[in-house]
Motif scaffolding. Structure first.
Motif, mmCIF file in Angstrom:
data_model
loop_
_atom_site.group_PDB
_atom_site.id
_atom_site.type_symbol
_atom_site.label_atom_id
_atom_site.label_comp_id
_atom_site.label_asym_id
_atom_site.label_seq_id
_atom_site.Cartn_x
_atom_site.Cartn_y
_atom_site.Cartn_z
ATOM 1 N N PHE A 47 -30.513 0.272 -10.676
ATOM 2 C CA PHE A 47 -29.256 0.502 -9.970
ATOM 3 C C PHE A 47 -29.487 0.485 -8.473
ATOM 4 N N ARG A 48 -28.566 -0.143 -7.774
ATOM 5 C CA ARG A 48 -28.736 -0.345 -6.336
ATOM 6 C C ARG A 48 -28.499 0.936 -5.531
ATOM 7 N N ASN A 49 -27.701 1.845 -6.083
ATOM 8 C CA ASN A 49 -27.403 3.083 -5.369
ATOM 9 C C ASN A 49 -26.851 4.105 -6.347
ATOM 10 N N ILE A 50 -26.774 5.348 -5.933
ATOM 11 C CA ILE A 50 -26.319 6.437 -6.775
ATOM 12 C C ILE A 50 -24.867 6.246 -7.216
ATOM 13 N N SER A 51 -24.035 5.663 -6.357
ATOM 14 C CA SER A 51 -22.634 5.475 -6.715
ATOM 15 C C SER A 51 -22.493 4.527 -7.898
ATOM 16 N N GLU A 52 -23.345 3.540 -7.958
ATOM 17 C CA GLU A 52 -23.271 2.558 -9.033
ATOM 18 C C GLU A 52 -23.513 3.198 -10.396
ATOM 19 N N VAL A 53 -24.491 4.062 -10.484
ATOM 20 C CA VAL A 53 -24.825 4.695 -11.764
ATOM 21 C C VAL A 53 -24.013 5.961 -12.012
ATOM 22 N N TRP A 54 -23.476 6.568 -10.966
ATOM 23 C CA TRP A 54 -22.840 7.888 -11.069
ATOM 24 C C TRP A 54 -21.319 7.821 -11.098
ATOM 25 N N LEU A 55 -20.736 6.891 -10.344
ATOM 26 C CA LEU A 55 -19.279 6.811 -10.225
ATOM 27 C C LEU A 55 -18.695 5.587 -10.913
ATOM 28 N N GLN A 64 -10.436 13.277 -11.237
ATOM 29 C CA GLN A 64 -10.506 14.415 -10.330
ATOM 30 C C GLN A 64 -10.410 13.987 -8.865
ATOM 31 N N MET A 65 -10.910 12.806 -8.557
ATOM 32 C CA MET A 65 -10.767 12.311 -7.191
ATOM 33 C C MET A 65 -9.293 12.091 -6.854
ATOM 34 N N ARG A 66 -8.513 11.627 -7.819
ATOM 35 C CA ARG A 66 -7.068 11.472 -7.585
ATOM 36 C C ARG A 66 -6.409 12.834 -7.400
ATOM 37 N N LYS A 74 -11.128 4.086 -2.637
ATOM 38 C CA LYS A 74 -12.396 4.813 -2.663
ATOM 39 C C LYS A 74 -12.750 5.290 -4.077
ATOM 40 N N ILE A 75 -11.912 4.931 -5.035
ATOM 41 C CA ILE A 75 -12.163 5.314 -6.426
ATOM 42 C C ILE A 75 -12.524 4.079 -7.239
ATOM 43 N N GLU A 83 -19.171 5.293 0.949
ATOM 44 C CA GLU A 83 -17.845 5.850 1.182
ATOM 45 C C GLU A 83 -17.299 6.496 -0.091
ATOM 46 N N LYS A 84 -17.539 5.867 -1.254
ATOM 47 C CA LYS A 84 -17.082 6.432 -2.526
ATOM 48 C C LYS A 84 -17.831 7.725 -2.845
#
Length: 466
Positions: A47-55, A64-66, A74-75, A83-84
């Motif tokens: 995975f290239r970054n935490i957002s890719e695997v986590w979000l 919950q972000m909504r 950003k979602i 940013e996400k």
């Protein structure tokens, strides 16, 4: 004041702490229902970054972000991964009491060594630290870190199972990864896209599909294909549990209406779905598969957002009309057709717990331990209260000691901490019962109970042989 999510998190008694740290924590994981893409395992994705695997793909977090007022870009939109991540970090502190707060911090602790709570103030620092650690892990590395022994993915009957073949042929892969048969698109006749799906099923099987019995024959053929690829279970997702007396005429009327692009009458649709489900159950019985039925979900409630984003994006809810009253007639129909498989029943409506557990008790037998199971707290219920209630109700009216335990129901390789969360709650509950004199402090029996619920029951029930 206890430290935030310390090693004794959720473990309020000495017995609970001993059971978790000495027994449950050391048990391996079988994740018998998840939505991980087998391609990611076959290719051992990095995975290239935490957002890719986590979000990515996590509608729990998106929802919950909504709630927290985050803009959709950003979602699920085009905003960058940092940013996400910042956006999720900004809403996380307000999720007090929500299981997502606990899951998220367990994931940060167990994989990335992050001990401090994530906030908007430290989001950039934690994002960078996580990415540095993540660079050392592949998908398989993450599974190994959590001591995963076996997983079942969720696979469409038309899938060629190519990626499962790749995994099975890889001698370096010691974790068992098996497909699970998910025939929803062929069963849920009232859904958009049914006719197109039947055309695809006809193409895959080389059959003409002109009636209900043709659909059944095609699904049974695909079940044979899945069985040859090691499949051990099927999963049926229903908005509500239906039941109709056997009526081929009504079922075929529904089929013809749907194939012509119309919407069948509910009673005709129920006749079709019931006939197909009964036939599937018989096939699963022949194969000694476990049949899971998930029902009670009110799906895709925001029509404008569904049109933009599609299903499984955070717009589902609990269905108060779950159809739980139809479960017993449906299981009777399975039995009368000589096709009652081992089963796990889940309702998204927590008010159905007692009904499902007591109905399950009516269909035990044939020398099979816990033949009909009440499934773990699912989706909106897999929080501390929901898990405690489900475990307590199962203990009250069923047999907790033969329970097949937790699953992730997730698309993320980080979600195995949900097993830890469940195990802590389980040990906490048992510890309270022991220390209040409701169960003897018999170490041998307690060890057996916890080991079985965490691992052995699942291994034996599904015949994973791991």
């Amino acid at each position: 004041m206890e430290k935030f999510m310390s090693q004794d998190f959720l473990l309020s008694t000495p017995t609970a702490r001993w059971l978790y740290h000495e027994i449950a924590e050391k048990m391996p994981i079988i994740d018998y229902h998840c939505h991980i893409n087998p391609k990611d395992i076959a290719e051992d994705r990095r995975f290239r970054n935490i957002s890719e695997v986590w979000l990515g793909g996590d509608h729990y977090k998106w929802r919950q972000m909504r709630f927290g007022g985050v803009s959709e870009d950003k979602i699920t939109g085009d905003a960058g991964p940092r940013e996400k991540f910042r956006a999720f970090a900004s809403v996380l502190p307000r999720l007090i009491g929500n299981p997502l707060y606990h899951w998220s911090h367990l994931e940060l602790k167990r994989v990335f060594g992050i001990e401090e709570p994530l906030t908007a103030d430290n989001a950039d620092e934690i994002y960078d630290r996580c990415n540095e650690v993540l660079a050392r892990y592949s998908a398989r590395d993450l599974m190994r870190k959590f001591k995963v022994r076996a997983v079942c993915t969720t696979d469409d009957p038309c899938d060629d199972l190519h990626w499962h073949e790749e995994i099975a042929g890889d001698e370096t892969m010691e974790i068992k990864v098996l497909p699970a048969f998910r025939p929803d698109k062929a069963v849920n006749i009232e859904k958009e896209g049914f006719a197109d799906y039947i055309c695809r099923l006809a193409e895959v099987t080389g059959r003409k599909i002109c009636c209900t019995q043709d659909v059944i024959a095609a699904l049974c053929e695909r079940a044979e294909y899945f069985d040859a690829h090691g499949c051990l279970c099927a999963d049926h997702g229903l908005d509500y549990c239906m039941y109709a007396e056997s009526d081929n005429v009504a079922a075929d009327r529904a089929f013809q209406t749907a194939m012509e692009g119309g919407y069948p009458l509910k009673e005709d649709a129920d006749a079709y779905k019931t006939l197909v489900t009964i036939a599937c159950a018989k096939k699963y019985t022949e194969k000694n598969w476990v049949m899971q039925i998930h029902f009670g979900c009110l799906r895709d409630n925001n029509r404008l957002q569904f049109a933009k984003l599609g299903p499984d994006t955070g717009y589902d809810a609990v269905n108060s009309r779950s159809g739980v009253e139809n479960v017993a007639p449906l299981l009777n129909a399975f039995s009368e057709n000589r096709g009652l498989p081992k089963m796990i029943l889940y309702s998204l409506n927590p008010g159905d717990n007692t009904a499902l557990i007591t109905i399950a008790g009516c269909f035990q037998g044939d020398g099979i331990v816990g033949r009909i199971q009440h499934g773990s707290s699912w989706w909106f219920n897999d929080n501390r209260t929901g898990m405690q209630n489900q475990l307590t109700e199962l203990a009250n009216n069923g047999m907790l000691g033969c329970f097949v335990g937790m699953l992730t129901d997730s698309r993320s390789f980080l979600s195995y901490t949900r097993h830890e969360y469940f195990r802590r709650i389980l040990c906490g509950l048992i510890g309270e019962w022991v220390e209040s004199g409701q169960y003897p402090a018999d170490k041998e029996q307690l060890v057996r109970l916890v080991e079985d619920i965490c691992f052995h029951n699942t291994n034996e029930f599904f015949s994973f042989e791991v």
